[in-house]
Design an enzyme around this catalytic site. Sequence first.
Site, PDB file in Angstrom:
ATOM      1  N   ASN A  10      21.126 -41.690 -58.260  1.00 39.41           N
ATOM      2  CA  ASN A  10      21.358 -40.348 -58.788  1.00 39.41           C
ATOM      3  C   ASN A  10      22.805 -39.931 -58.486  1.00 39.41           C
ATOM      4  OD1 ASN A  10      21.604 -37.450 -58.734  1.00 39.41           O
ATOM      5  ND2 ASN A  10      19.394 -37.331 -58.942  1.00 39.41           N
ATOM      6  N   ASP A  12      24.331 -37.026 -59.343  1.00 38.72           N
ATOM      7  CA  ASP A  12      24.580 -35.578 -59.465  1.00 38.72           C
ATOM      8  C   ASP A  12      25.670 -35.071 -58.534  1.00 38.72           C
ATOM      9  OD1 ASP A  12      22.474 -35.489 -61.234  1.00 38.72           O
ATOM     10  OD2 ASP A  12      21.069 -34.536 -59.844  1.00 38.72           O
ATOM     11  N   HIS A  13      25.651 -35.577 -57.292  1.00 29.71           N
ATOM     12  CA  HIS A  13      26.535 -34.938 -56.315  1.00 29.71           C
ATOM     13  C   HIS A  13      27.980 -35.422 -56.369  1.00 29.71           C
ATOM     14  CE1 HIS A  13      23.369 -32.428 -55.206  1.00 29.71           C
ATOM     15  NE2 HIS A  13      22.570 -33.446 -54.931  1.00 29.71           N
ATOM     16  N   HIS A  46      20.589 -35.250 -63.335  1.00 34.44           N
ATOM     17  CA  HIS A  46      19.809 -34.031 -63.600  1.00 34.44           C
ATOM     18  C   HIS A  46      20.710 -33.017 -64.288  1.00 34.44           C
ATOM     19  CE1 HIS A  46      17.021 -30.719 -61.697  1.00 34.44           C
ATOM     20  NE2 HIS A  46      17.159 -30.589 -62.996  1.00 34.44           N
ATOM     21  N   ARG A  48      20.993 -29.626 -65.157  1.00 31.23           N
ATOM     22  CA  ARG A  48      20.341 -28.351 -64.832  1.00 31.23           C
ATOM     23  C   ARG A  48      20.716 -27.281 -65.834  1.00 31.23           C
ATOM     24  NH1 ARG A  48      18.049 -26.570 -60.020  1.00 31.23           N
ATOM     25  NH2 ARG A  48      17.579 -28.252 -58.601  1.00 31.23           N
ATOM     26  N   ARG A  52      25.138 -26.818 -62.720  1.00 26.30           N
ATOM     27  CA  ARG A  52      25.866 -26.728 -61.435  1.00 26.30           C
ATOM     28  C   ARG A  52      26.480 -28.059 -61.026  1.00 26.30           C
ATOM     29  NH1 ARG A  52      20.931 -25.876 -57.210  1.00 26.30           N
ATOM     30  NH2 ARG A  52      20.407 -24.234 -58.685  1.00 26.30           N
ATOM     31  N   GLU A  73      16.889 -36.333 -65.751  1.00 23.16           N
ATOM     32  CA  GLU A  73      15.988 -35.346 -65.153  1.00 23.16           C
ATOM     33  C   GLU A  73      16.245 -34.012 -65.828  1.00 23.16           C
ATOM     34  OE1 GLU A  73      16.650 -35.130 -60.989  1.00 23.16           O
ATOM     35  OE2 GLU A  73      16.023 -37.179 -60.639  1.00 23.16           O
ATOM     36  N   THR A 104      15.634 -29.575 -55.932  1.00 20.24           N
ATOM     37  CA  THR A 104      14.283 -29.489 -56.505  1.00 20.24           C
ATOM     38  C   THR A 104      13.269 -29.427 -55.354  1.00 20.24           C
ATOM     39  OG1 THR A 104      15.167 -30.884 -58.249  1.00 20.24           O
ATOM     40  CG2 THR A 104      12.809 -30.473 -58.295  1.00 20.24           C
ATOM     41  N   GLU A 154       6.631 -39.559 -60.755  1.00 24.13           N
ATOM     42  CA  GLU A 154       7.513 -39.773 -59.611  1.00 24.13           C
ATOM     43  C   GLU A 154       7.014 -38.873 -58.483  1.00 24.13           C
ATOM     44  OE1 GLU A 154      11.765 -39.919 -60.244  1.00 24.13           O
ATOM     45  OE2 GLU A 154      12.151 -39.181 -58.217  1.00 24.13           O
ATOM     46  N   HIS A 194      13.438 -38.322 -53.438  1.00 23.32           N
ATOM     47  CA  HIS A 194      13.901 -37.058 -52.866  1.00 23.32           C
ATOM     48  C   HIS A 194      14.028 -37.170 -51.357  1.00 23.32           C
ATOM     49  CE1 HIS A 194      14.866 -32.866 -52.322  1.00 23.32           C
ATOM     50  NE2 HIS A 194      15.045 -32.824 -53.619  1.00 23.32           N
TER      51      HIS A 194
END
Length: 250
Positions: A10, A12-13, A46, A48, A52, A73, A104, A154, A194
Amino acid sequence: MPRPLRLGVNIDHVATVRNARGGRHPDPVRAAKLAAEAGADGITAHLREDRRHIVDSDIDRLMAEIRLPLNLEMAATEEMLGIALRHKPHASCLVPEKRTEVTTEGGLDVVGQFENLKRYVCELGAAGVRVSLFIDPEPAQLDAAKALGAPVVELHTGAYCDAPAGAEREAELQRIVRAAAHAEAIGLECHAGHGLNYETVGAIAAIPTIVELNIGHFLMGEAIFVGLGNTIQRMRAVMKDARAAAGATA
Ligand code: PXP
């Protein structure tokens, strides 16, 4: 022979850090390319509602530039459905989304949202997108996911990862073990994710019916110290060893 266990990275960050300053650096698509070279099996992002971290142009570029399967996602909203149907990623993982949450926080309430979710599962499935539902490890949620016709669930591993090591974490682990067995029994492909890190991933990787883990925040944080390629390679090794040890004792 244990079933293979895929790692979805992932990204995202990477976008979170980029967005802290605006501009283009660091580029999540570059991170996805590096993840592919380091042995990731898929890329997860993801999109969103508040954008963000990942933004629409990241999804455009991931679809155009990355050969690995993309797991998009998304919340079950009209806007996200339109985006997913336009791009047709390999998979879409439907997640609950609250604007005020930092991440999440829990699984999708498939039981409570059953009627609302039907359309999303049907339309994505009809477009050839593999639908997965991000749920807490509860039998009723798994049964509802199956009744909806989703091929994949998941399992949210956040409660397990957040629990202090010892009896509490073990109890959370056993919920996941039971849920993964239930998923297999009713014919659902089972993924998990997660909050996973080097310490918590082994017990999850050892569950034989889980075939994919999606991991982001820890990988990106650790990458600051040792680089993304090293971090992904080490995570793969921890997963592989735990899986092999579980196969040997099964
Ligand atoms: N799976 C899902 C469905 C998620 O929403 C997230 C967090 O965005 C993850 C996996 C990865 O969680 P983490 O970033 O804590 O590894």
